[in-house]
Design an enzyme around this catalytic site. Structure first.
Site, PDB file in Angstrom:
ATOM      1  CG  ASP A 152      27.538  60.854 -10.619  1.00 12.89           C
ATOM      2  OD1 ASP A 152      27.801  61.624 -11.456  1.00 12.89           O
ATOM      3  OD2 ASP A 152      28.565  60.416 -10.101  1.00 12.89           O
ATOM      4  N   GLY A 199      30.078  68.921 -15.187  1.00 15.41           N
ATOM      5  CA  GLY A 199      30.416  70.474 -16.127  1.00 15.41           C
ATOM      6  C   GLY A 199      30.669  69.741 -17.678  1.00 15.41           C
ATOM      7  CD1 TRP A 200      33.064  66.856 -18.929  1.00 18.00           C
ATOM      8  CD2 TRP A 200      31.035  65.049 -19.132  1.00 18.00           C
ATOM      9  NE1 TRP A 200      33.913  65.683 -18.540  1.00 18.00           N
ATOM     10  CE2 TRP A 200      33.205  64.381 -18.678  1.00 18.00           C
ATOM     11  CE3 TRP A 200      30.716  64.059 -19.311  1.00 18.00           C
ATOM     12  CZ2 TRP A 200      33.203  63.187 -18.498  1.00 18.00           C
ATOM     13  CZ3 TRP A 200      30.923  63.099 -19.255  1.00 18.00           C
ATOM     14  CH2 TRP A 200      31.942  62.194 -18.754  1.00 18.00           C
ATOM     15  CG  ASP A 220      34.269  63.507  -8.180  1.00 18.62           C
ATOM     16  OD1 ASP A 220      34.046  63.596  -8.978  1.00 18.62           O
ATOM     17  OD2 ASP A 220      35.087  61.974  -7.733  1.00 18.62           O
TER      18      ASP A 220
HETATM   19  C1  GAL Z   1      31.618  60.684  -9.157  1.00 25.00           C
HETATM   20  C2  GAL Z   1      30.980  61.939  -8.660  1.00 25.00           C
HETATM   21  C3  GAL Z   1      31.353  61.760  -7.061  1.00 25.00           C
HETATM   22  C4  GAL Z   1      30.622  60.880  -5.653  1.00 25.00           C
HETATM   23  C5  GAL Z   1      30.987  59.223  -6.962  1.00 25.00           C
HETATM   24  C6  GAL Z   1      30.368  58.497  -6.542  1.00 25.00           C
HETATM   25  O1  GAL Z   1      31.272  60.668 -10.136  1.00 25.00           O
HETATM   26  O2  GAL Z   1      31.590  62.895  -8.567  1.00 25.00           O
HETATM   27  O3  GAL Z   1      30.824  63.497  -5.955  1.00 25.00           O
HETATM   28  O4  GAL Z   1      29.262  61.315  -5.912  1.00 25.00           O
HETATM   29  O5  GAL Z   1      30.839  59.519  -8.247  1.00 25.00           O
HETATM   30  O6  GAL Z   1      30.732  57.157  -6.731  1.00 25.00           O
END
Ligand code: GAL
Length: 395
Positions: A152, A199-200, A220
């Site tokens: 992420d 999706g950027w 999200d």
């Molecule tokens: C976001 C991500 C979520 C989750 C979260 C955890 O950036 O899109 O799905 O993983 O971080 O901190």
């Protein structure tokens, strides 16, 4: 060894090593032949996820029949991370006393286990990321027995901003994902790589080139109809970028979390199946109503999602707030959802010629598990608010 012999020997060694790497990289790209199915801790548990909760999810995945229906991955999202030891090795925090033992537990049930990290110094929840420790972390994951990594972007956006031009920033992101992909491949353990950067920058165009088996196409999801529908019906024109080994990911499921009606959750499942989306349940698997289990394990819906041809669906037509979305399946049939996005009942229509089908077709209502018989020209039905009629149509 004489110099020419030594050169020959080194060339041979290099060729063997390169061959080993490229066949492992190929194996990596074939990992997700159909969209991954499983569970992820984030949507329901967020930072409350712990060892006991993950074991309970694995137990429930088997006991509920989800494993038998195809769910495999038990994925720990953010907040498992501790600090690094003196040698820079990532450690778990107190919630996860022994990650290797946890992975063994999950594997003993015939399931697989996933974990989460970031290419940045910190994850989105502010825990330790993999920045400048990519190889070390990949090796740690492999030693623990990890099968899936969600990677992420999070604080890496800062590193990208510091690159001054957006082109440099973009390249840094590609490099960061490629670095982790290479590190995972080098471990020799098959580990699915799930890219998460919301999706950027048209990730679907370059996701496979950095080794992604799937990539989030959106921000999200939330457990309400508006957000789910915005994301799901926003997946227009992405079908051509998905296929075996590399999938668009409109985020995890909210089915069973309580914020939507049964019709809305059936819309969620149907749309995700037509989109060939990963089916990662995001609810508490230990507390499911029979209705939630029935939705998550519906064999006919899962068969659409997991269809081996791997053609993602797209919108076929829209009439006001009713939309027909469909995908062609390996046997020449079609799966089509007629969705009513309105807050009130509406009539939905599907014209078979929009699918390239002429003459009589055979129609099955998937959620009703009912053959509707042979039809010509079109199918028409009254659809409740926010509901769907999911059809399988064959010649
Ligand atoms: C976001 C991500 C979520 C989750 C979260 C955890 O950036 O899109 O799905 O993983 O971080 O901190």
């Amino acid at each position: 060894m004489k110099t020419p012999t030594r050169i020959c020997f080194l060339t041979l060694l290099l060729a063997i090593l390169c061959h080993g790497y490229s066949s492992r990289a190929e194996a990596q790209s074939q990992l997700a032949a159909t969209p991954p199915m499983g569970w992820n801790s984030w949507n329901h548990f967020a930072d409350k996820v712990d060892d006991a909760g993950v074991r309970a999810a694995a137990d429930a995945m088997v006991a509920s029949g989800m494993k038998a229906a195809g769910y495999t991955y038990v994925n720990i999202d953010d907040t498992w991370e501790g600090t690094r030891d003196a040698n820079g090795n990532i450690q778990t925090n107190k919630k996860f006393p022994d990650m290797k033992a946890l992975a063994d537990y999950v594997h003993a049930k015939g399931l697989k286990i996933g974990i989460y990290s970031s290419p940045g110094p910190k994850t989105c929840a502010g825990f330790e990321g993999s920045y400048q420790h990519e190889v070390q972390d990949a090796n740690t994951y492999a030693a623990w027995g990890i099968d899936y990594l969600k990677y992420d972007l999070c604080s890496f956006t800062r590193t990208m901003r510091e690159a001054h031009t957006s082109d440099n920033g973009h390249q840094l992101m590609l490099d960061a994902y490629t670095k982790m992909h290479n590190a995972l491949v080098a471990t020799g353990r098959p580990i699915v790589l799930s890219l998460c950067q919301y999706g950027w920058q048209d990730v679907w165009k370059w996701g496979p080139s950095v080794g992604g088996n799937l990539w989030r196409t959106t921000g999200d999801i939330e457990d309400n109809y508006e957000r789910m529908a915005n994301i799901g019906f926003g997946q227009l024109n992405l079908a051509k970028y998905a296929g075996p080994g590399h999938w668009n990911d409109p985020d995890m499921l909210e089915v069973g979390n309580g914020g939507m009606t049964a019709d809305e959750y059936r819309t969620h499942m149907s749309l995700w199946a037509i989109l060939a989306a990963p089916l990662l349940a995001g609810n508490d698997l230990t507390k499911m109503t029979p209705e939630t289990i029935a939705m998550l394990t519906n064999r006919d819906v899962i068969a659409i999602d997991q269809n081996p041809a791997g053609h993602q669906g797209d919108r076929i037509s829209a009439l006001g707030m009713t939309e027909d979305w469909g995908r062609p399946l390996a046997d020449g049939s079609w799966a089509v959802g007629i969705f009513n996005r309105k807050d009130a009942p509406a009539e939905g229509v599907l014209r078979f010629e929009a699918l390239g089908l002429k003459g009589r077709v055979h129609v099955r209502d998937v959620w009703a598990a009912k053959d509707l018989g042979a039809m010509e020209h079109e199918y028409r039905a009254q659809i409740p608010a926010h509901a769907v009629i999911l059809l399988r149509i064959s010649k």
